[in-house]
Design a protein around this motif. Structure first.
Motif, PDB file in Angstrom:
ATOM      1  N   TYR A   1      41.662  15.704  74.632  1.00 49.18           N
ATOM      2  CA  TYR A   1      41.374  15.108  73.335  1.00 49.18           C
ATOM      3  C   TYR A   1      42.491  14.138  72.933  1.00 49.18           C
ATOM      4  O   TYR A   1      43.235  14.388  71.984  1.00 49.18           O
TER       5      TYR A   1
ATOM      6  N   CYS B   1      26.166  12.384  64.363  1.00 50.48           N
ATOM      7  CA  CYS B   1      26.457  11.828  65.679  1.00 50.48           C
ATOM      8  C   CYS B   1      25.298  11.023  66.257  1.00 50.48           C
ATOM      9  O   CYS B   1      25.496  10.066  66.978  1.00 50.48           O
TER      10      CYS B   1
ATOM     11  N   GLY C   1      37.123  24.764  74.352  1.00 50.62           N
ATOM     12  CA  GLY C   1      36.691  24.597  75.732  1.00 50.62           C
ATOM     13  C   GLY C   1      35.229  24.884  75.933  1.00 50.62           C
ATOM     14  O   GLY C   1      34.696  24.691  77.008  1.00 50.62           O
ATOM     15  N   ASP C   2      34.573  25.324  74.888  1.00 51.54           N
ATOM     16  CA  ASP C   2      33.160  25.630  74.960  1.00 51.54           C
ATOM     17  C   ASP C   2      32.391  24.345  75.265  1.00 51.54           C
ATOM     18  O   ASP C   2      32.501  23.375  74.529  1.00 51.54           O
ATOM     19  N   PRO C   3      31.633  24.323  76.367  1.00 50.68           N
ATOM     20  CA  PRO C   3      30.951  23.077  76.733  1.00 50.68           C
ATOM     21  C   PRO C   3      29.771  22.816  75.830  1.00 50.68           C
ATOM     22  O   PRO C   3      28.666  23.170  76.160  1.00 50.68           O
ATOM     23  N   GLY C   4      29.964  22.222  74.701  1.00 51.71           N
ATOM     24  CA  GLY C   4      28.846  21.994  73.800  1.00 51.71           C
ATOM     25  C   GLY C   4      29.309  22.176  72.375  1.00 51.71           C
ATOM     26  O   GLY C   4      28.520  22.217  71.447  1.00 51.71           O
ATOM     27  N   ALA C   5      30.615  22.307  72.200  1.00 46.99           N
ATOM     28  CA  ALA C   5      31.164  22.440  70.860  1.00 46.99           C
ATOM     29  C   ALA C   5      32.223  21.358  70.691  1.00 46.99           C
ATOM     30  O   ALA C   5      33.032  21.148  71.577  1.00 46.99           O
ATOM     31  N   PHE C   6      32.168  20.671  69.554  1.00 44.13           N
ATOM     32  CA  PHE C   6      33.125  19.586  69.373  1.00 44.13           C
ATOM     33  C   PHE C   6      33.613  19.512  67.935  1.00 44.13           C
ATOM     34  O   PHE C   6      34.136  18.509  67.489  1.00 44.13           O
TER      35      PHE C   6
ATOM     36  N   VAL D   1      22.678  24.576  70.912  1.00 44.87           N
ATOM     37  CA  VAL D   1      21.920  23.653  71.738  1.00 44.87           C
ATOM     38  C   VAL D   1      20.451  24.033  71.648  1.00 44.87           C
ATOM     39  O   VAL D   1      20.068  25.156  71.957  1.00 44.87           O
TER      40      VAL D   1
ATOM     41  N   THR E   1      21.145  15.324  65.968  1.00 41.97           N
ATOM     42  CA  THR E   1      22.313  15.964  66.570  1.00 41.97           C
ATOM     43  C   THR E   1      23.555  15.598  65.771  1.00 41.97           C
ATOM     44  O   THR E   1      23.623  14.543  65.155  1.00 41.97           O
ATOM     45  N   GLY E   2      24.514  16.489  65.782  1.00 46.01           N
ATOM     46  CA  GLY E   2      25.751  16.179  65.074  1.00 46.01           C
ATOM     47  C   GLY E   2      26.439  17.422  64.583  1.00 46.01           C
ATOM     48  O   GLY E   2      26.147  18.541  65.007  1.00 46.01           O
TER      49      GLY E   2
ATOM     50  N   ARG F   1      37.476  19.141  67.578  1.00 45.00           N
ATOM     51  CA  ARG F   1      37.883  17.764  67.837  1.00 45.00           C
ATOM     52  C   ARG F   1      37.593  16.894  66.617  1.00 45.00           C
ATOM     53  O   ARG F   1      38.453  16.125  66.163  1.00 45.00           O
TER      54      ARG F   1
ATOM     55  N   ALA G   1      23.259  20.184  69.037  1.00 47.73           N
ATOM     56  CA  ALA G   1      23.009  19.269  70.160  1.00 47.73           C
ATOM     57  C   ALA G   1      21.724  19.668  70.856  1.00 47.73           C
ATOM     58  O   ALA G   1      21.073  20.635  70.476  1.00 47.73           O
ATOM     59  N   GLY G   2      21.379  18.922  71.871  1.00 46.21           N
ATOM     60  CA  GLY G   2      20.173  19.223  72.629  1.00 46.21           C
ATOM     61  C   GLY G   2      18.968  18.462  72.113  1.00 46.21           C
ATOM     62  O   GLY G   2      19.082  17.357  71.597  1.00 46.21           O
TER      63      GLY G   2
ATOM     64  N   CYS H   1      33.209  10.211  69.317  1.00 45.29           N
ATOM     65  CA  CYS H   1      31.776   9.984  69.508  1.00 45.29           C
ATOM     66  C   CYS H   1      31.363   8.620  68.976  1.00 45.29           C
ATOM     67  O   CYS H   1      30.532   7.935  69.559  1.00 45.29           O
TER      68      CYS H   1
END
Lengths: 217, 173, 632
Positions: free
Chosen positions: C260, C70, C218-223, C451, C383-384, C226, C377-378, C35
């Motif tokens: 990743y 972030c 793989g959750d779209p919105g979790a990082f 989010v 956010t972070g 990573r 997020a959102g 990021c």
């Protein structure tokens, strides 16, 4: 030798070998439970069609009978409001992606979907669901049978027969999700695959997806 | 979807596959790393490569195809020279990721998952690249571009050598 | 002291000696996780490197991981004797060169650009003086952004791998007892007690056992996985080795997403360093215990987060889940007992071994001890990546940690848990964040993606978005998930396009309940959650779409029109005209602009381009049915 146990299915007492899966115990005793993907010889069931739900005393929710090992004293009901609701929805979902023209189907009268409809009083047409069927070409390339993917319910019995009975490896599941289908390598016609037309898969198919040609008009 | 390949390419496929198999000791359970290696070097999984892998591992060809068509990562066609991946993670979607996707699709005149006929650009979606705080995000050839507004789409494409103005005139004609 | 601990102490001393000379010098730490890089951290890094070289300074410039702020990337930390370590945020190339000339060369720390100090001092506030820092309690994120992930010495210096040395001096059963007593629950989503899982695996007789770290985020919105891999990879390795020792495995795997690349690179470096120090491989720290770790790259399938599917994919097959039992802890990878734990779960392990189960239990709630690591997020200001004690309320998370809603908009809902989670309304804001409370509310901890949604977000659309995702990611094996999620998606799509009927809402509810009850695996069983929660809390929004053909949040493309308000439009400005890719914006005879609705593709360009001063481009719903220009 496994121990014999006594269980109760719909009020009827039956004996069976401990650990046998309930679905087969029930069927052996003439008690019908809807099912498509079940293969008796398979040690670890696929449990993919989600039609064989039953209620078991002591368990909070309906369970699939193909995965349930019987135990002494088990009390089972094959019908309940919750079971009927799940079976109906699963059945209607399968129909929503199935070519519904029984009169023109090579398996008319010998089809498991028809049997389930009859046993459970379900309609062979869409009432609630939207049709999801996207017509795919019928593979007419083999000499002795044809493959209509539009009637396939993805039970996997043909793939099992191809691997375990015929020992060929001509077909398998390919792609994912809604695109999942039974096909040969590169989705080429079966005549171009290693298929030897032994008809093991045709015998295994519970619906009108794999049909021997002499049955056709 | 069948692709013509030259004798030279055929040879390259053969060597690449042989090396990938060797590196993974011809093990059937290493099928994913084998396919990853082949795609990493060739950019996609040619039919010939899958056939060779199947015969070397002594498994049905359809089993290789089954794996190759299951995972998002694998592609059966050569990618474009430039890969544009629009993030469709939750944060990006809610911040207008779909609008960015539409903008690229409109400019390149292809749909998501396709490659332009001149093989210059391919357009894909990714589930989430984990840069949610910079939504909406686009990954352009491995570079992450954050806070992409629709108005930046043309700029990104022009930086990659796309002639935007000319294309419009062509369309008009 | 045991021989193992002595070896460890020697390694640590060695690390300290290597570092002392360097740590006394001024140091610049630049956060270069993915990021940070997306926000331009590599350019900032370059400015510092060049500046240091140009001025011939004796300054270390190092890359570190993610601090978790972030929204304020790129972040930079400067250690210089005479001042407390200072953290700078939103650092661009200009600020970076100012910091070189004014602070590194000169002596002015540029307080204007600084955000906080990292240590208590008399001159400048610390992170803990802000509501965010005050509400956070960092355990596994504590080192993130502060240490160089590619330098094992920095991890050792902070007592890293001490827990491993301690664990190797304990009996495996003792370790499992400690983890059980700590109450640690799996952070992958379902919250299964980790110690119990380990115990089942330990109790199985087998010639081989495996431990696998599930890093297939793989959750779209979790990082957060990573970020952990990129920022403090040794913490995970330490936890994984301890897990291996506890259950009796000799081989471990890290199953990491191929998307990743930086995490993979940093993991590889960390593995090589751990091997070199004798912390991994044969006879670890002279204990007689040997353990190997290999990386396995996932090929992009959300369903592989499900344990049985993950195993199928590691065995070279399509990632298709199978019925449990048998559970992987009994019969897993290659048919052997296998423990599969999430990155976060394993990252807690060294801390619990080092500080004890009591300490861990003292944080969080009785049923969910410890902290929650969440990706915020959102539509929230800050956010972070955050780490708060379990039991923290959503309100504290959003308003104190997150700093409230962006642009003074009104809060509408918070989506927690990604595709398996749910949308909770304002009335749920005082709900404590823990496994059980969230589940009772119909949401789920999931992997911890949060989010925040505001008045501009449509709840039908967010439900449709998640269903589109799960429907695409469904493996297709079982009837309910393959066809049920598709039926739901069709209904939701119809509603967002204004084609829905009132009875569709009830049908949607029925199918959602059945998919939840009837699916084979966790993906299908939780896929309906976003639909069920939005139906429960925001049913009126569904009804407005259906009955009035209107999207109250002005989000559903088919239910809105873009128009230009002639009262706000200015004659001399042409910005919107130039921004339109399809020439739908035209100039009227009176020099004001208008939009040709037939041409308009609703790309949002004109709205973005129109100066904030005018805000003449607006969205209206239901859409206008006017032929030609909006004004005709």
């Amino acid at each position: 030798m496994s121990r014999q146990v006594t269980i109760t299915i719909d009020g009827q007492q039956v004996t069976a070998a401990e650990g046998d899966k309930l679905l087969w115990v029930a069927l052996d005793h003439g008690i019908y439970i809807p099912h498509l993907c079940g293969i008796r010889e398979k040690e670890h069931p696929d449990a993919s069609c989600r039609l064989c739900f039953v209620e078991v005393e002591g368990l909070p929710n309906p369970v699939t009978s193909c995965t349930l090992p019987v135990k002494e004293g088990m009390v089972v009901r094959t019908r309940s409001e919750r079971v009927d609701r799940l079976v109906r929805t699963a059945f209607e979902l399968l129909l929503s992606n199935h070519r519904l023209s029984c009169a023109k189907c090579g398996k008319n009268g010998r089809c498991e979907l028809q049997k389930i409809a009859q046993e459970r009083g379900l309609k062979l047409k869409l009432t609630r669901m939207r049709s999801l069927l996207v017509e795919k070409p019928v593979d007419d390339s083999p000499e002795k049978f044809y493959y209509d993917p539009n009637r396939c319910v993805l039970c996997g019995r043909c793939v099992w027969a191809d691997r375990e009975k015929a020992k060929i490896g001509a077909i398998g599941f390919v792609r994912r999700g809604m695109d999942r289908r039974v096909a040969a390598f590169w989705e080429q016609p079966l005549a171009d695959s290693p298929c030897i037309e032994c008809l093991a898969c045709v015998e295994a198919c519970p619906v009108g997806a794999l049909v021997a040609k002499e049955m056709k008009e | 979807m069948e692709i013509e390949i030259t004798a030279e390419e055929r040879e390259a496929i053969k060597t690449t596959v042989a090396e990938a198999l060797e590196k993974n000791s011809y093990r059937r359970d290493r099928l994913l790393p084998i396919l990853q290696e082949v795609q990493g070097r060739l950019g996609y999984l040619p039919r010939e490569a899958m056939e060779q892998i199947a015969s070397s591992l002594k498994i049905p060809e359809v089993d290789v195809y089954s794996v190759a068509t299951f995972y998002n990562q694998f592609r059966l066609n050569p990618p474009g020279e430039h890969q544009i991946k629009v993030c469709m993670g939750t944060a990006c979607h809610m911040a207008g990721g779909h609008i960015i996707m539409d903008s690229f699709a409109r400019r390149l005149n292809i749909k998501e998952g396709e490659t332009t006929p001149d093989r210059k650009f391919s357009l894909e979606r990714v589930a989430c690249v984990g840069c949610c705080a910079l939504a909406p995000v686009v990954v352009v050839n491995e570079n992450v571009e954050g806070k992409v507004r629709p108005t930046r789409v043309d700029g990104i494409l022009m930086a990659l050598g796309k002639e935007i103005g000319k294309k419009n005139e062509e369309e008009k004609r | 002291m045991s021989a193992v601990l002595e070896r460890y102490e020697a390694l640590k001393r060695q690390a300290e000696q290597t570092l002392t000379a360097r740590l006394e010098k001024p140091r610049v730490l630049v956060g270069t996780a993915t990021c940070g890089r997306a926000a331009g951290a590599l350019k900032v890094l370059e400015v510092f490197r060049e500046g240091v070289a140009q001025h011939g300074l004796d300054v270390e410039v190092e890359e570190v991981g993610c601090l978790g702020y972030c929204y304020a990337e790129p972040t930079v930390i400067i250690y210089k004797p005479g001042f407390p370590p200072l953290c700078y945020m939103n650092v661009d190339e200009g600020i970076a060169s100012r910091l070189v000339t004014d602070y590194l060369v000169g002596g002015d720390p540029c307080f204007d650009f600084a955000y906080a100090a990292l240590e208590p001092n008399d001159v400048f506030p610390t992170l803990a003086d802000y509501p965010r820092g005050f509400s956070e309690q960092r355990i596994i994120l504590a080192d993130c952004g502060l240490i160089n992930p590619e330098d094992i010495n920095q991890y050792l210096q902070r007592d890293g791998y001490r827990a491993l040395a301690k664990a190797l001096s304990m009996a495996p059963e003792e370790i499992i007892g400690e983890i059980k007593a700590s109450g640690l629950r799996g952070r992958g989503g379902a919250g299964f007690p980790t110690g119990v899982k380990w115990e089942i695996c330990r109790s199985k007789e087998a010639d081989e056992k495996y431990v696998i770290c599930n890093a297939d985020e793989g959750d779209p919105g979790a990082f957060m996985d990573r970020a952990l891999l990129e920022s403090t990879p040794h913490q995970l390795l330490e936890g994984l080795i301890i897990a291996g020792y506890a259950v009796g495995a000799k081989q471990g795997y890290i199953y990491v997403r191929a998307e990743y690349p930086l995490a993979i690179e940093r993991l590889k470096t960390a593995l090589a360093q751990a091997r070199e120090k004798g912390l991994l491989g044969e006879n670890i720290l002279g204990s007689g215990f040997s353990f190997a770790i290999d990386l396995f790259q996932g090929s992009g399938a959300f369903v592989c987060g499900e344990e049985t599917a993950l195993i199928a994919s590691m065995e070279g097959r399509a990632g298709i889940p199978s019925h449990r039992p048998p559970f992987p802890a009994e019969k897993g990878f290659r048919g052997k007992p296998t423990v599969i734990n999430n990155v976060k779960t394993l990252s807690y392990v060294p801390h619990i071994i080092r500080n004890g189960a009591e300490w861990f239990r003292s944080i969080g709630t009785p049923s969910s001890p410890g902290t929650a690591v969440l990706a915020l997020a959102g539509k929230v200001v800050g956010t972070g990546l955050v780490e708060v004690p379990m039991g923290t309320t959503l309100r504290t998370l959003i308003y104190d940690v997150g700093g409230g809603i962006k642009n003074d908009k009104a809060f509408k809902a918070v989506q927690i848990g990604g595709p398996s989670g749910g949308c909770l309304p304002e009335s749920a804001l005082d709900l404590p964040i823990d496994f059980d409370s969230l589940q009772q509310a119909g949401a789920m901890m999931g992997s911890g993606g949060v989010v925040v949604l505001d008045e501009d977000d449509c709840m039908v659309e967010i439900a449709r978005y998640f269903l589109e995702f799960t429907q695409k990611e469904s493996c297709g094996k079982c009837t309910f998930c393959r066809l049920g999620t598709r039926q739901m998606l069709e209904i939701l799509t119809d509603i967002t396009k204004g084609r829905g009927k009132l009875e569709d809402i009830d049908l949607l509810q029925e199918i959602a309940e059945d998919v939840k009850a009837g699916s084979l695996c966790g993906l299908g069983k939780t896929a309906p959650n976003p639909v069920l929660t939005t139906l429960r809390f925001f049913r009126h929004e569904y009804e407005i779409h259906v009955k009035e053909g209107r999207c109250p949040a002005l989000m559903c493309k088919d239910l809105i029109s873009y128009v230009i308000d002639p009262k706000k439009c200015r004659k001399l400005c042409d910005a919107c005209v130039g921004s339109c890719p399809v020439e739908a914006v035209y100039t009227r005879p009176d020099q004001l602009k208008a939009i040709d609705l037939e041409k308009c593709v609703k790309c949002d360009n004109c709205l973005v381009t129109c100066l904030p001063l005018y805000q003449a481009v607006i969205k209206v719903s239901p859409p206008l049915k006017v032929e030609g220009g909006q004004d005709k």
